[in-house]
Design a protein around this motif. Structure first.
Motif, short mmCIF file in Angstrom:
data_model
loop_
_atom_site.label_atom_id
_atom_site.label_comp_id
_atom_site.label_asym_id
_atom_site.label_seq_id
_atom_site.Cartn_x
_atom_site.Cartn_y
_atom_site.Cartn_z
N ALA A 150 -3.35 2.50 19.10
CA ALA A 150 -3.55 3.45 18.00
C ALA A 150 -2.30 3.60 17.14
N TYR A 151 -1.13 3.66 17.76
CA TYR A 151 0.11 3.82 16.98
C TYR A 151 0.32 2.63 16.06
N THR A 152 0.12 1.45 16.57
CA THR A 152 0.29 0.25 15.76
C THR A 152 -0.77 0.17 14.68
N PHE A 153 -2.01 0.46 15.02
CA PHE A 153 -3.08 0.39 14.04
C PHE A 153 -2.86 1.35 12.88
N TRP A 154 -2.55 2.61 13.19
CA TRP A 154 -2.38 3.60 12.12
C TRP A 154 -1.13 3.31 11.30
N SER A 155 -0.08 2.76 11.90
CA SER A 155 1.12 2.39 11.14
C SER A 155 0.83 1.25 10.18
#
Length: 71
Positions: free
Chosen positions: A49-54
């Motif tokens: 999720a952190y990578t996707f939203w970034s």
């Protein structure tokens, strides 16, 4: 998420050919994550999720700047 897809799909032609391939790759990855999300909670509670939203923020921000610069 669907507004991301619509915004990227409508504004991808305003950039160069190489950037268009990056945006299409992002959309393909998003489609894969949506399929994966039907089994697991990837958009909220995982490390993905952190990578996707970034990456989503970077792409939407870039297209917003390109869109405002062209108009």
């Amino acid at each position: 998420l669907f507004s991301f897809i619509k915004f990227i799909f409508l504004n991808r032609k305003k950039c160069g050919k190489n950037e268009e391939y990056i945006f299409l790759g992002y959309l393909a990855g998003l489609f894969g994550l949506l399929i994966y999300a039907s089994y697991f909670d990837v958009f909220e509670a995982s490390k993905v999720a952190y990578t996707f939203w970034s990456i989503s923020a970077i792409i939407i921000g870039y297209l917003s700047l390109e869109h405002s610069a062209k108009t």
